[in-house]
Design an enzyme around this catalytic site. Structure first.
Site, PDB file in Angstrom:
ATOM      1  CE  LYS A 112      -4.253  -1.832   1.893  1.00 23.31           C
ATOM      2  NZ  LYS A 112      -5.302  -1.695   2.921  1.00 23.31           N
ATOM      3  CE  LYS A 194      -8.684 -11.615  -0.854  1.00 27.33           C
ATOM      4  NZ  LYS A 194      -8.417 -11.459   0.579  1.00 27.33           N
ATOM      5  CE  LYS A 197     -12.967  -3.527   1.808  1.00 25.14           C
ATOM      6  NZ  LYS A 197     -13.546  -2.875   2.995  1.00 25.14           N
TER       7      LYS A 197
END
Ligand code: TRP
Length: 326
Positions: A112, A194, A197
């Protein structure tokens, strides 16, 4: 005495069926056997640039989603992280026993923060310490988390053990809870990844609040593998992923699903899958709408009070052990 579990999700981005099938459905199943705490971790949500005008709404919407999924406030404690100030307080204390080196090794920080430690926020760096506080404040036995959070849980265990060793037995050392039939739903656009979001390709995810048309379009556009049969096959991850979604939502066995689609093509399968997903989402979305803000606050307020009484006990012990209070 029931064992205690703690889990949480961030009010950022929209929840998708992967979150439901991989986590929420499991939370609901666990609430009879365990004393469960389910938290909306809004303080974690500010570790990346955020929009204040959407955060409050997203926080309450996430509570609605927990409830619509079947988390029952009669059985489980549902609360907003920032309503229990002890989370932030314990984070400071645990920061003082955390090491730069161990936080630098966290893969989520590296991902991130895009490897740019010069510009990455300090909050993003200490994110796992806040998560450890969430867990340790409640003397949690078990933490249901996905694979991507295992490393953070390991850090929580290390911090609990270090504190206990240096200042005396204070925290329970939590264990990960690995669901028996953990569903890892993949992106509809890239079955190697995956469903996420933060995926920029919105066609990869079916969001829990998507309308029927959108759901149908996304399923029609989902990538498939070469081949024609509808089967679970490791070498055909795209069709296997779609079939898993079908299987979990219909609660059939794998064999039943495969038999059901024998002799049918991809087009037929996708139409049926879209119907199943739409019919699952319809009552779910009706329930989401049932919880107005007033009802919601009448659940979240007592939830926070109950959480706070436990958190305050733990924090008092911590302060005593450290010589901060007498
Ligand atoms: N970091 C978790 C996630 O992104 C969310 C989280 C915060 C959490 N605090 C927690 C999960 C405590 C379990 C326990 O999924």
């Amino acid at each position: 005495m029931k064992k205690r579990i703690f889990s949480g999700a961030q009010p950022t981005g929209q929840l998708h069926i992967g979150n439901y099938l991989g986590a929420l459905k499991n939370w609901v199943a666990l609430q009879d056997e365990y004393e469960a705490f389910y938290c909306i971790v809004n303080l974690h949500a500010i570790t990346l640039p955020q929009d204040p005008s959407t955060l409050r709404k997203a926080t309450l919407d996430l509570a609605r989603i927990y409830l619509a999924a079947g988390v029952d406030p009669e059985k489980s404690t549902i609360f907003i992280q920032s309503d229990v100030a002890e989370h932030a307080e314990l984070t400071w204390i645990l920061s003082c026993i955390s090491r730069m080196g161990e936080l630098e090794r966290m893969t989520q920080f590296k991902d991130k923060g895009k490897g740019n430690t010069e510009r990455a926020g300090v909050g993003l760096f200490t994110y796992p310490v806040l998560m450890a506080s969430d867990i340790l404040l409640y003397q949690t036995d078990l933490v249901p988390v996905g694979q991507d959070q295992k490393q953070h849980l390991e850090l929580s265990r290390d911090l609990a053990e270090r504190f206990n060793r240096d200042f005396g037995e204070t925290f329970k050392v939590p264990e990960p809870y690995i669901p028996k039939a953990g569903a890892s739903i993949k992106s509809l656009q890239d079955p190697e990844k995956k469903m996420s979001k933060s995926d920029e390709n919105l066609n990869g995810s079916i969001f829990l609040l998507d309308d029927p048309d959108t759901v149908t379009k996304k399923i029609k556009r989902a990538v498939t593998d070469s081949g024609t049969t509808i089967e679970f096959d490791e070498s055909r991850p795209a069709i296997s992923n779609l079939l898993s979604i079908y299987q979990i939502l219909t609660e059939n066995t794998a064999e039943e699903c495969v038999a059901h689609f024998e002799g049918k093509g991809y087009g037929h399968f996708k139409t049926e899958l879209a119907e199943v997903v739409v019919e699952f989402l319809r009552p779910f979305q009706d329930r989401v709408r049932e919880f107005d803000d007033e009802t919601l606050l009448s659940i979240l307020k007592p939830g926070a009070e109950k959480a706070r009484s436990i958190a305050a006990d733990t924090l008092r012990k911590v302060y005593e052990r450290m010589g901060i209070v007498g």
